[in-house]
Design an enzyme around this catalytic site. Structure first.
Site, short mmCIF file in Angstrom:
data_model
loop_
_atom_site.label_atom_id
_atom_site.label_comp_id
_atom_site.label_asym_id
_atom_site.label_seq_id
_atom_site.Cartn_x
_atom_site.Cartn_y
_atom_site.Cartn_z
N GLY A 1 -0.83 -13.09 17.12
CA GLY A 1 -0.48 -14.49 17.34
C GLY A 1 0.88 -14.81 16.74
O GLY A 1 1.71 -15.51 17.35
N TYR B 1 -14.53 1.24 10.00
CA TYR B 1 -13.10 1.54 10.10
C TYR B 1 -12.73 1.95 11.53
O TYR B 1 -11.81 1.40 12.12
CB TYR B 1 -12.78 2.66 9.12
N ASP C 1 0.56 -8.85 1.65
CA ASP C 1 -0.53 -7.99 1.16
C ASP C 1 -1.45 -8.81 0.27
O ASP C 1 -0.98 -9.66 -0.49
CB ASP C 1 0.07 -6.80 0.38
N SER D 1 -5.01 -2.64 5.97
CA SER D 1 -6.41 -2.21 6.14
C SER D 1 -6.74 -1.21 5.04
O SER D 1 -5.93 -0.34 4.75
CB SER D 1 -6.61 -1.50 7.49
N GLY E 1 -4.01 -2.07 -2.37
CA GLY E 1 -2.61 -1.80 -2.72
C GLY E 1 -2.31 -2.21 -4.16
O GLY E 1 -3.20 -2.67 -4.88
N ARG F 1 -9.42 10.01 -1.48
CA ARG F 1 -9.03 10.94 -0.43
C ARG F 1 -8.89 12.34 -1.02
O ARG F 1 -8.73 12.50 -2.23
CB ARG F 1 -7.75 10.48 0.26
N LYS G 1 3.53 -13.27 18.86
CA LYS G 1 3.69 -14.04 20.11
C LYS G 1 4.53 -15.29 19.84
O LYS G 1 5.47 -15.60 20.57
CB LYS G 1 2.29 -14.42 20.62
N GLY H 1 0.83 -1.21 0.00
CA GLY H 1 0.00 0.00 0.00
C GLY H 1 0.86 1.25 0.00
O GLY H 1 2.09 1.19 -0.13
N ALA I 1 -0.67 0.04 13.17
CA ALA I 1 -1.04 1.31 12.53
C ALA I 1 -2.48 1.62 12.93
O ALA I 1 -3.42 1.06 12.37
CB ALA I 1 -0.93 1.19 11.01
P1 NAD Z 1 -3.45 1.67 1.49
O1 NAD Z 1 -4.83 1.26 1.13
O2 NAD Z 1 -2.59 2.26 0.43
O3 NAD Z 1 -2.65 0.45 2.13
C1 NAD Z 1 -3.27 -0.59 2.83
C2 NAD Z 1 -2.69 -1.89 2.33
O4 NAD Z 1 -3.25 -2.97 3.10
C3 NAD Z 1 -3.04 -2.17 0.87
O5 NAD Z 1 -1.88 -2.53 0.16
C4 NAD Z 1 -4.04 -3.33 0.96
O6 NAD Z 1 -4.03 -4.14 -0.20
C5 NAD Z 1 -3.56 -4.03 2.21
N1 NAD Z 1 -4.58 -4.86 2.86
C6 NAD Z 1 -5.84 -4.49 3.22
N2 NAD Z 1 -6.49 -5.53 3.77
C7 NAD Z 1 -5.63 -6.57 3.77
C8 NAD Z 1 -5.71 -7.92 4.21
N3 NAD Z 1 -6.82 -8.41 4.76
N4 NAD Z 1 -4.61 -8.71 4.06
C9 NAD Z 1 -3.47 -8.23 3.51
N5 NAD Z 1 -3.35 -6.97 3.07
C10 NAD Z 1 -4.41 -6.15 3.20
O7 NAD Z 1 -3.59 2.69 2.72
P2 NAD Z 1 -2.48 3.52 3.53
O8 NAD Z 1 -2.89 4.93 3.49
O9 NAD Z 1 -1.12 3.12 3.10
O10 NAD Z 1 -2.75 3.00 5.00
C11 NAD Z 1 -1.92 2.01 5.62
C12 NAD Z 1 -2.30 1.85 7.08
O11 NAD Z 1 -2.12 3.09 7.76
C13 NAD Z 1 -3.75 1.42 7.30
O12 NAD Z 1 -3.79 0.50 8.36
C14 NAD Z 1 -4.43 2.70 7.68
O13 NAD Z 1 -5.54 2.48 8.49
C15 NAD Z 1 -3.33 3.45 8.42
N6 NAD Z 1 -3.55 4.90 8.38
C16 NAD Z 1 -3.29 5.62 7.25
C17 NAD Z 1 -3.54 6.99 7.24
C18 NAD Z 1 -3.24 7.86 6.05
O14 NAD Z 1 -3.47 9.07 6.11
N7 NAD Z 1 -2.71 7.36 4.95
C19 NAD Z 1 -4.08 7.62 8.38
C20 NAD Z 1 -4.36 6.84 9.49
C21 NAD Z 1 -4.08 5.48 9.50
N1 UDP Z 2 -13.08 16.03 0.88
C1 UDP Z 2 -13.50 17.01 -0.01
N2 UDP Z 2 -13.48 16.71 -1.34
C2 UDP Z 2 -13.05 15.53 -1.83
C3 UDP Z 2 -12.62 14.53 -0.93
C4 UDP Z 2 -12.65 14.81 0.43
O1 UDP Z 2 -13.90 18.10 0.39
O2 UDP Z 2 -13.07 15.35 -3.07
C5 UDP Z 2 -13.07 16.36 2.32
C6 UDP Z 2 -13.76 15.33 3.21
O3 UDP Z 2 -15.13 15.60 3.31
C7 UDP Z 2 -13.02 15.53 4.52
C8 UDP Z 2 -11.60 15.93 4.09
O4 UDP Z 2 -11.72 16.37 2.75
O5 UDP Z 2 -13.60 16.60 5.24
C9 UDP Z 2 -10.59 14.80 4.16
O6 UDP Z 2 -11.16 13.68 3.51
P1 UDP Z 2 -10.37 12.34 3.22
O7 UDP Z 2 -11.29 11.44 2.48
O8 UDP Z 2 -9.06 12.65 2.59
O9 UDP Z 2 -10.01 11.70 4.64
P2 UDP Z 2 -10.56 11.81 6.13
O10 UDP Z 2 -9.67 12.77 6.79
O11 UDP Z 2 -12.00 12.29 6.13
O12 UDP Z 2 -10.45 10.43 6.62
#
Ligand code: NAD
Ligand code: UDP
Length: 309
Positions: free
Chosen positions: A102, A145, A31, A75, A36, A186, A105, A10, A114
């Site tokens: 697990g 979520y 993954d 996720s 991703g 996003r 452990k 991801g 994360a």
């Molecule tokens: P992303 O969607 O790019 O990456 C998530 C990855 O997890 C993907 O590659 C997806 O294929 C993989 N995945 C999902 N479910 C799976 C499963 N059951 N088994 C194996 N792989 C699986 O998103 P990201 O932005 O890189 O987020 C990564 C992590 O960081 C997530 O746990 C997310 O909740 C957390 N996070 C991200 C942000 C952000 O702003 N990007 C903010 C808060 C938390």
């Molecule tokens: N948002 C927006 N236009 C878009 C996509 C998102 O105005 O095309 C807003 C959304 O309503 C939120 C903020 O931008 O208030 C951030 O959204 P995002 O989906 O990036 O992530 P969030 O922080 O809500 O998890």
């Protein structure tokens, strides 16, 4: 050192794979590619210290040999993605986290979860400190979520307290950078994609809601430092530089040099009205704070999207 990273294909996971390889670790990236892409890790696959395992971590996983660190990042993470896959999101946060604990452990490895600023929901405290319990609508559309991550945090603490697992919890605030998917829904990929295509920028609600955007290299640095300290309570990582979404749209429009309109659309249900991390804990514990200003991070990210589009 051998480090297993779930969600490694991801956006954030691929940057972590890169960083841990640079630090000399063997990296096992697990993954199932639900959100991703293999293209995120293509450049790593020739490295003999890198292994990719296609697997859904909501199913048990067997890995041969020792593992020193399990970083659980699997996720769906964008609201559009988890609205599309609510059950998979709940499963990976619950069953997936259980399976990976697990594994940690069995292998006696460190474990890092994360987690997310979404555990604070639509917050009634601002900025958000780690001791705030949050304000989440468990039956709303974001509940799949938010509650999956809240469950994850609870089971991580239970494994720490019951089995003495050496755990960490990082609460990540909005992070952006290269390798985000243009279509992940996003706000940043939406605005950049729209501006590059000369389409209207879609601002949800009146655009007065706020977010605080952290560049991915700053986040990765914070995660590496957190792994090295003995601390088991949650730690916020994010950039406290807060901006309204309308301001953010204007910044991106100016950066791209596009002359497109802003189009207001309905605000999605339970969209948090404000979000900004209090990073005092990370500052004191890790001597960490973000280094890349938004202007610079956005410039680098735009180059990536120009290539993608
Ligand atoms: P992303 O969607 O790019 O990456 C998530 C990855 O997890 C993907 O590659 C997806 O294929 C993989 N995945 C999902 N479910 C799976 C499963 N059951 N088994 C194996 N792989 C699986 O998103 P990201 O932005 O890189 O987020 C990564 C992590 O960081 C997530 O746990 C997310 O909740 C957390 N996070 C991200 C942000 C952000 O702003 N990007 C903010 C808060 C938390
Ligand atoms: N948002 C927006 N236009 C878009 C996509 C998102 O105005 O095309 C807003 C959304 O309503 C939120 C903020 O931008 O208030 C951030 O959204 P995002 O989906 O990036 O992530 P969030 O922080 O809500 O998890």
């Amino acid at each position: 050192m051998r480090t297993l990273i779930t969600g490694g294909a991801g956006f954030i996971g691929s940057h972590l794979c890169e960083r841990f390889l640079e630090e000399g670790h063997d990296v096992v990236c697990v993954d199932n590619l639900i959100t991703g892409r293999l293209s995120n890790i293509d450049h790593l696959r020739d490295n003999p210290r890198f292994t990719f395992v296609a697997h859904d971590v909501s199913q048990p996983l067997k890995v041969d040999g020792p593992i020193d660190n399990v970083l659980h990042f699997a996720s769906p993470a964008s609201p559009i993605d988890y609205l599309k896959y609510p059950i998979q999101t709940l499963k990976v946060g619950s069953l997936g986290t259980h399976n990976m604990l697990g594994l940690a452990k069995a292998k006696q490895s460190r474990f890092l979860l994360a987690s997310t600023s979404e555990v604070y929901g639509d917050p009634e405290q601002h900025p958000q400190r780690e001791d705030y319990w949050g304000h989440v609508n468990c039956v709303g559309v974001r509940g799949c979520y938010d509650e999956a991550k809240r469950f994850s945090e609870a089971i991580v603490m239970a494994y720490h307290r019951t089995h003495g697992i050496n755990t960490r919890i990082v609460r990540i605030f909005n992070t952006y950078g290269e390798r985000m998917r243009l279509d992940d829904g996003r706000v940043l990929p939406n605005f950049m994609g729209q501006a590059l295509r000369g389409e209207p920028l879609t601002v949800y609600g009146d655009g007065k809601q706020t977010r605080s955007f952290c560049y991915v290299s700053d986040l990765v640095e914070g995660i590496c430092r957190l792994l090295e300290v003995e601390f088991h309570e949650p730690v916020n990582l994010g950039n406290p530089d807060e901006v309204t979404i309308l301001q953010f749209a204007e910044e991106i429009r100016e950066l791209v040099g596009a002359n497109c309109r802003i189009e207001f659309r309905p605000l999605p249900q339970d969209d948090p009205k404000v979000r900004r991390p209090d990073i005092s804990r990370a500052r004191e514990l890790l001597g960490w704070e973000p280094r890349v200003p938004r202007s610079e991070g956005l410039r680098r990210t735009l180059e990536h999207f120009r290539r993608e589009i």
